[in-house]
Design an enzyme around this catalytic site. Structure first.
Site, PDB file in Angstrom:
ATOM      1  N   HIS A  30      39.592  55.156  34.774  1.00 29.04           N
ATOM      2  CA  HIS A  30      39.311  53.834  35.337  1.00 29.04           C
ATOM      3  C   HIS A  30      40.576  52.991  35.214  1.00 29.04           C
ATOM      4  O   HIS A  30      40.949  52.289  36.150  1.00 29.04           O
ATOM      5  CB  HIS A  30      38.131  53.208  34.596  1.00 29.04           C
ATOM      6  CG  HIS A  30      37.585  51.983  35.251  1.00 29.04           C
ATOM      7  ND1 HIS A  30      37.202  51.954  36.576  1.00 29.04           N
ATOM      8  CD2 HIS A  30      37.361  50.732  34.771  1.00 29.04           C
ATOM      9  CE1 HIS A  30      36.754  50.743  36.880  1.00 29.04           C
ATOM     10  NE2 HIS A  30      36.850  49.983  35.809  1.00 29.04           N
ATOM     11  N   HIS A  37      43.080  47.205  41.468  1.00 31.07           N
ATOM     12  CA  HIS A  37      41.668  47.525  41.240  1.00 31.07           C
ATOM     13  C   HIS A  37      40.863  47.139  42.475  1.00 31.07           C
ATOM     14  O   HIS A  37      40.625  45.962  42.725  1.00 31.07           O
ATOM     15  CB  HIS A  37      41.167  46.774  40.009  1.00 31.07           C
ATOM     16  CG  HIS A  37      39.825  47.228  39.529  1.00 31.07           C
ATOM     17  ND1 HIS A  37      38.990  48.042  40.279  1.00 31.07           N
ATOM     18  CD2 HIS A  37      39.159  46.983  38.369  1.00 31.07           C
ATOM     19  CE1 HIS A  37      37.882  48.269  39.606  1.00 31.07           C
ATOM     20  NE2 HIS A  37      37.968  47.638  38.442  1.00 31.07           N
TER      21      HIS A  37
END
Length: 412
Positions: A302, A340
């Site tokens: 992530h 992101h």
């Protein structure tokens, strides 16, 4: 249980508006972060974002549709068009056997922001009749299904930054267990707007570093927040025997899915990383990862470049794989290049994993300079690595405690 493979992919990203361009940028370590151009940031502490560049929606829809659809839906339709065309799946199955599992973390915030301004300045009679259809998150999956006559389930998964992985994972299960034979899946996001940036900034989530090359540095001791990205990723998942019978191109096999919730905090990960570790272990075990040399395992982390996430995720990888295996596997964060992308992140990172497995190339974590004792794995720093990749694991974690892992292997 049926096998599930990827037969088509599409991408609209800050580093390329097609899958080939996206992959070449990842291999080259290209940074898609730069000064925000969508609005004046003079009053904002946050100055940079990873914006999509040179996107022309008219390549994928007409002017009337562009006026009606929020930007996140435009990105979704563009990525879906690439994936569906490449796969050739349309027309090979009854429409009822093809689903659309496509999500977004935030949805039509561009439309929401614009129409609230219209309401305040011009009154309620000037609010667009397309306001609600453009705003709601399910419209991306609905529009894709309408365009391609996919009459199976059309579901908008919404789990914040875990959205892309959860959409793909649930589509995988629907095919694996026989509910559908193919699914167009993925995620889209377009939240680089004044109120979106202000909201994330005021919760101290975003990097305030103004240098684009130093703003998003996952696992580096200098990290101080994530950089907002935007775009979309789309994948056609298909039952293996059907794909093989029609001679479809197969990128990789999706072979594992793990999903949990920390049940701990609205934004912070669990301090012991129990949810992330459990989701990783679920995907790893379903993929029979223990049969694979850990040195041939790639984890697309992530990796948001926030202090809590990167340290916690390192711990989750150690707990999920075992510390010895974790030390041997390759880990990187492609967010160092794309920023992101929120609800689209898992989708484009799934594409990166499929291509890593197919090509035996691991994309790098760029901008990595200063090690952090809390982040002590092999983060493939700064340059892509040519190495055997027998299994790729992709992590997506979201506000609310959502954890989702996907596993990919070569399609034999």
């Amino acid at each position: 249980m049926r096998r599930v493979v990827i037969t088509g992919m599409g991408a609209i990203t800050p580093v390329g508006n097609s899958v080939p361009d996206f992959w070449e940028s990842l291999k080259a370590g290209k940074c898609g972060i730069g000064p925000i151009t969508k609005f004046d940031t003079a009053d904002y502490k946050v100055k940079v974002a990873a914006e999509v560049k040179d996107f022309d929606p008219l390549q994928y829809m007409d002017k009337a549709d562009v006026r009606k659809y929020d930007l996140f839906c435009q990105y979704a339709l563009a990525a879906a068009a690439q994936a569906v065309e490449e796969s050739g799946v349309k027309g090979t199955l009854p429409p009822e056997r093809i689903g659309t599992y496509f999500g977004s973390g935030i949805g039509g915030i561009n439309t929401f922001s614009d129409q609230v301004q219209t309401l305040l300045e011009k009154g309620p009679h000037r609010v667009s009749p397309f306001f609600i259809p453009a705003l709601i998150i399910n419209m991306a999956s609905g529009l894709i299904a309408i365009r391609y006559d996919f009459r199976g389930a059309a579901l908008p998964v919404v789990t914040a930054c875990a959205t892309g992985n959860n959409a793909i994972g649930e589509a995988y299960r629907a095919i694996k267990h026989g509910y559908l034979d193919a699914v167009l899946t993925g995620g889209a996001e377009a939240a680089i707007v004044p109120v979106g940036v202000a909201g994330f900034a005021n919760m101290k989530a975003l990097s305030t570093t103004e240098d684009p090359l130093s703003a998003c540095v996952p696992f580096d001791a200098r990290r101080n927040g994530f950089v907002m990205g935007e775009g979309a990723g789309a994948l056609v998942l298909e039952e293996y025997e059907h794909a093989k019978a029609r001679g479809a191109k197969i990128y990789a096999e999706l072979c594992g899915y793990g999903v949990t919730c920390d049940a701990h905090h609205i934004t912070a990960p669990h301090p012991e990383a129990i949810g992330g570790a459990a989701a990783l272990k679920m995907a790893y075990e379903e993929a029979e990862g223990d049969k694979i040399d850990p040195a041939q395992i790639y984890v697309n982390a992530h990796g948001t470049s926030t202090p809590l996430n990167d340290a916690g995720e390192t711990l989750a990888i150690k707990k999920g794989l075992g510390e010895e295996a974790a030390k041997k596997c390759m880990v990187s964060s492609t967010k160092s290049m794309t920023g992101h992308m929120l609800g689209a992140a898992g989708a484009v990172e799934a594409i990166a994993c499929a291509l890593a497995v197919q090509n035996d190339i691991v994309p790098p974590t760029i901008g990595y300079r200063e090690p952090d004792p809390a982040c002590d794995l092999d983060y493939v720093p700064n340059e892509a690595r040519k190495a055997p990749v027998e299994l790729a694991l992709s992590a997506s974690l979201g506000f609310g405690g959502h954890n989702a892992y996907l596993a990919f292997r070569k399609a034999e």
